[in-house]
Write a protein that holds these residues in place. Structure first.
Motif, PDB file in Angstrom:
ATOM      1  N   SER A 612       2.852 -14.115  17.119  1.00  0.00           N
ATOM      2  CA  SER A 612       2.723 -14.763  15.811  1.00  0.00           C
ATOM      3  C   SER A 612       1.257 -14.982  15.461  1.00  0.00           C
ATOM      4  O   SER A 612       0.374 -14.937  16.322  1.00  0.00           O
ATOM      5  CB  SER A 612       3.441 -16.118  15.830  1.00  0.00           C
ATOM      6  OG  SER A 612       2.804 -16.988  16.760  1.00  0.00           O
ATOM      7  N   GLU A 613       0.997 -15.218  14.188  1.00  0.00           N
ATOM      8  CA  GLU A 613      -0.368 -15.527  13.730  1.00  0.00           C
ATOM      9  C   GLU A 613      -0.890 -16.781  14.408  1.00  0.00           C
ATOM     10  O   GLU A 613      -2.053 -16.865  14.811  1.00  0.00           O
ATOM     11  CB  GLU A 613      -0.369 -15.702  12.209  1.00  0.00           C
ATOM     12  CG  GLU A 613      -1.721 -16.091  11.644  1.00  0.00           C
ATOM     13  CD  GLU A 613      -1.670 -16.341  10.151  1.00  0.00           C
ATOM     14  OE1 GLU A 613      -2.651 -16.895   9.608  1.00  0.00           O
ATOM     15  OE2 GLU A 613      -0.645 -15.989   9.510  1.00  0.00           O
ATOM     16  N   THR A 728       0.809  -7.409  14.648  1.00  0.00           N
ATOM     17  CA  THR A 728       0.404  -8.817  14.502  1.00  0.00           C
ATOM     18  C   THR A 728      -0.835  -9.112  15.340  1.00  0.00           C
ATOM     19  O   THR A 728      -1.783  -9.756  14.869  1.00  0.00           O
ATOM     20  CB  THR A 728       1.555  -9.753  14.914  1.00  0.00           C
ATOM     21  OG1 THR A 728       2.698  -9.469  14.111  1.00  0.00           O
ATOM     22  CG2 THR A 728       1.159 -11.207  14.737  1.00  0.00           C
TER      23      THR A 728
END
Length: 771
Positions: A612-613, A728
């Motif tokens: 995830s970011e 990502t």
């Protein structure tokens, strides 16, 4: 106004008015100084002359007569054409004589009278063989045989009505009798003086004093009120009135200036006259010193002086005493923060310089004022002491409580820091102009005062956190004042200043400052992590607010180190090492807190790991702090610091251990260990992520497939999973972190494949996996 000024009764005033209105002019005197001659004719055999000057007053109506054109002053006297004539002494063998001789000639009608000047060559003792040179010299020798006959060398006429009221210096051209040929020039000083019969010198001065007081009283008022700090600029009519009265009373310019000085001093006692005005008056007195009797210039005793000279000396002495008294309080009297205050000090100094540059007055000044430098040095010492006592007294009510005393002392020190900075900028150059080393005497006075107040700091122990801040700010101000002592040029005096050892008062406090800084920094880090929403601070910066804030906190600690600048090397390096250790500990502490947050972070979705970011930003935060540590040496200018330690080592005799080498080794190890600790945290985080990347499920699905080749049902899910996570990671991770993650990611893939190989079923013709 005149009856009051001259103290006249109505009857005497009426008689005086009648006398003034008479057509007959009052008797006047031409005051003439024959200064010098230029370009005169050579009348002797040696090519020189022995010129002297004759002068008389001639009525202009006779100027064109044959007797005047063809005859000379001696002839005019015989026929009664003129009343009298005066003559200078002869100057031997020169064509550029200097006489500087003063004469007075009576004037009947200043509108029509002429001054006539003739230059003659004196023929006394002029015949001699040594004067005969060449044919022309022989001719001159023959002419010299006319014994007792002086040679005419030219004359000049000057109309007295053209002389200004204040007099003038004039160069007059000399001409032959026919006025067609120019024979050189003569320089003269001219002034017309009126005579008041029956008026003594003392009475004339008293009368002029009353007039001057009346004029000053009138001129110094605006709308009926006296002007404060008056510039004493009189209007032209007022000047004219005083000048005319001085002329009529036979007062010279020096007497007139002396009277004005006396009147303005009286005015200054009640109101104020700009000191620059007194400076101008002193300059006038200097320029008129030739009027003083010779015994005055030689410094004879007061009883030998005329009364007005003694009064002048007394007034100058009073002015000098007043200015010195002001200078003893100048730090309280003048506002050094304003240009006006600085200009007022400058005016006082310039007035003193004018006084001391005139030796005649210096001889008559009080003994303690014999030397301008010594007197001003005393004034500086007095001014600093009075100003310190005044400021210290204002803070006296706060002295009961130690913390109040600390804050009061901090305010006092900061005031003197700002005062010293302003003095170096504006005041020191002014005193330099009069030959006084202001800053040396300033520190000589300030040093014992500050040090006597600061000794209690050695016994002081801070009671709370605020006190630590106050003591550090006080230390910085004391250090800045100590640094300004470098402007003291005398090395011996500079070495004796106790304030240069200011750091000794603060030695017990440094450990508390460092500990306090570390405690506050950890609190700030915890708060920064707590409020961090873990989003990028900008599009370009792929880390969050906690990393930015933490780096800022560490830089603040670095600035604390820069401000500390501990002057002793042996203690400085240990303090520096403690501060670097503190920065490293805080950076590692932040990395540990971030690592804990990663391990607690929900990074699974439907039981499957997803990059995830937020996860990427957390990793970037640790890397950002690691980069900050890598640049810490440059940020703190440690190489420059090590060079300073080496210079201190070179000045230390019989030192077996070099502080610079010890500091360099110790601080380098601290930075290296911290870098490794943060790197380990990053590695553990990356490894943790890699371990959570579950690829075995995808391979097991492919192995369980009954088909002879891999199809979309088994490969596409794996490719989608890899593509999403790698995309990502590639979008949000810093490059150096991404490379480490990809390396671990690839190692995980290889390891998973290797683990699955033994479980691959062996089928005939299934050769796509090599053995």
């Amino acid at each position: 106004m005149l009856p009051q000024v001259f103290s006249l009764t109505p009857e005497k005033y009426g008689a005086l008015a009648t006398e003034i209105t008479k057509e007959e002019n009052p008797e006047l005197v031409l005051m003439c100084t024959i200064v010098s001659g230029e370009g005169l004719l050579a009348k002797d055999a040696n090519g020189k002359s022995d010129p002297y000057c004759k002068m008389t007053i001639l009525s202009r109506k006779h100027q064109g007569s044959q007797q005047v054109r063809q005859k000379n002053i001696a002839d005019w006297l015989k026929t009664g054409l003129v009343r009298d004539a005066l003559q200078t002494t002869a100057r031997p063998e020169t064509l550029t004589p200097v006489w500087n001789e003063h004469f007075e000639l009576s004037i009947k009608d200043p509108k029509d009278d002429l001054l006539v000047i003739e230059i003659w060559d004196s023929d006394e003792d002029q015949v001699g063989v040594t004067k005969i040179k060449g044919l022309r010299g022989f001719g001159n020798f023959i002419a010299d045989l006319r014994k007792g006959v002086d040679d005419f060398m030219g004359r000049a006429f000057y109309l007295l009505s053209t002389i200004p009221s204040k007099g003038e210096r004039k160069s007059l051209d000399l001409y032959s009798h026919s006025a067609k040929t120019k024979w050189g020039s003569v320089m003269i000083d001219l002034r017309i003086r009126g005579l008041r019969e029956g008026l003594s010198s003392a009475e004339a001065l008293a009368e002029h004093l009353r007039l001057t007081r009346a004029v000053v009283d009138s001129e110094s008022k605006v709308k009926g009120h006296y002007v404060r700090r008056w510039n004493a600029q009189l209007r032209p009519n007022a000047h004219l009135l005083l000048d005319l009265h001085a002329e009529c009373c036979g007062l010279n310019k020096l007497q007139q200036v002396g009277v004005l000085l006396n009147v303005l001093l009286d005015y200054h006692k009640s109101y104020a006259v700009q000191i620059s005005t007194f400076c101008d008056l002193i300059a006038h007195i200097k320029s008129s010193r030739h009027v003083l009797p010779e015994r005055v210039l030689e410094g004879k005793s007061d009883r030998d002086h005329p009364l007005w000279v003694s009064s002048l000396f007394a007034d100058v002495h009073e002015l000098g005493s007043y200015i010195f008294d002001v200078m003893k309080d100048h730090l309280l009297v003048f506002d050094l923060k304003t240009p006006q205050g600085v200009r007022r000090i400058e005016s006082h100094l310039m007035a003193l310089r004018e006084m001391f540059s005139f030796q005649t007055f210096t001889k008559k000044l009080n003994q303690k004022y014999k030397s301008l430098g010594k007197a001003l040095e005393t004034s500086i010492m007095s001014a600093v002491t009075k100003a310190f006592t005044f400021l210290n007294g204002k803070a006296e009510p706060l002295r009961n409580d130690p913390e109040d005393r600390l804050r009061a002392f901090k305010g006092l020190i900061q005031h003197w820091l700002h005062q010293t900075q302003r003095i170096l900028k504006d005041i020191v150059p002014l005193f330099k102009e009069v030959g006084v080393d202001y800053i040396t005497w300033y520190f000589r006075a300030l040093d014992p005062l500050l040090c006597s107040e600061a000794t209690w700091l050695e016994r002081y122990r801070a009671a709370d956190e605020e006190s630590h801040t106050v003591t550090f700010e006080l230390y910085l101000s004391m250090r800045d004042i100590a640094n300004l002592t470098e402007h003291v040029k005398d090395e011996t005096v500079r070495a004796e200043l106790k304030i240069r050892n200011y750091h000794l008062w603060f030695s017990p406090m440094v450990a508390n400052w460092i500990s306090r800084a570390q405690s506050l920094c950890r609190q700030y880090i915890d708060k920064a992590i707590q409020i961090d929403k873990v989003i990028q601070v900008t599009d370009e910066a792929t880390f969050s607010s906690s990393a930015v804030d933490t780096k800022g906190f560490l830089l603040q600690v670095g600035n604390f180190w820069k401000h500390l600048q501990w002057p002793r090397a042996a203690e400085s390096y240990s303090y520096t090492a403690a501060i670097v250790q503190h920065i490293c500990d805080c950076a590692v502490y932040y990395a540990g807190q971030v690592y804990t947050r990663v391990t607690n972070e929900d990074i699974y979705k439907d039981g499957q790991f997803h990059a995830s970011e937020k996860l990427c930003i957390i990793l970037n935060n640790m890397c950002h702090l690691q980069q900050a540590l890598e640049g810490l040496s440059e940020t703190l200018e440690l190489e420059k610091y090590y060079q300073w330690l080496e210079e201190q080592d070179a000045q230390t005799e019989n030192s077996s251990e070099k502080v610079a080498a010890i500091a360099r080794s110790l601080i380098s190890n601290l930075l290296k260990n911290a870098d490794e600790d943060i790197g380990n945290k990053i590695s553990l985080t990356v490894q943790n992520i890699s371990e959570k990347v579950n690829l075995e499920r995808f391979f097991q699905d492919m192995l369980r497939s009954d088909k002879d080749s891999v199809d979309e049902e088994t490969v596409v899910p794996l490719l989608d999973y890899l593509t999403h996570n790698l995309q990502t990671l590639g979008d949000f991770l810093l490059p150096q972190v991404l490379y480490r993650v990809l390396a671990n990611f690839w190692a995980t893939c290889v390891h998973t494949i290797a683990a699955c190989i033994p479980n691959i079923p062996k089928k005939p013709g299934n050769n796509y996996i090599p053995r």
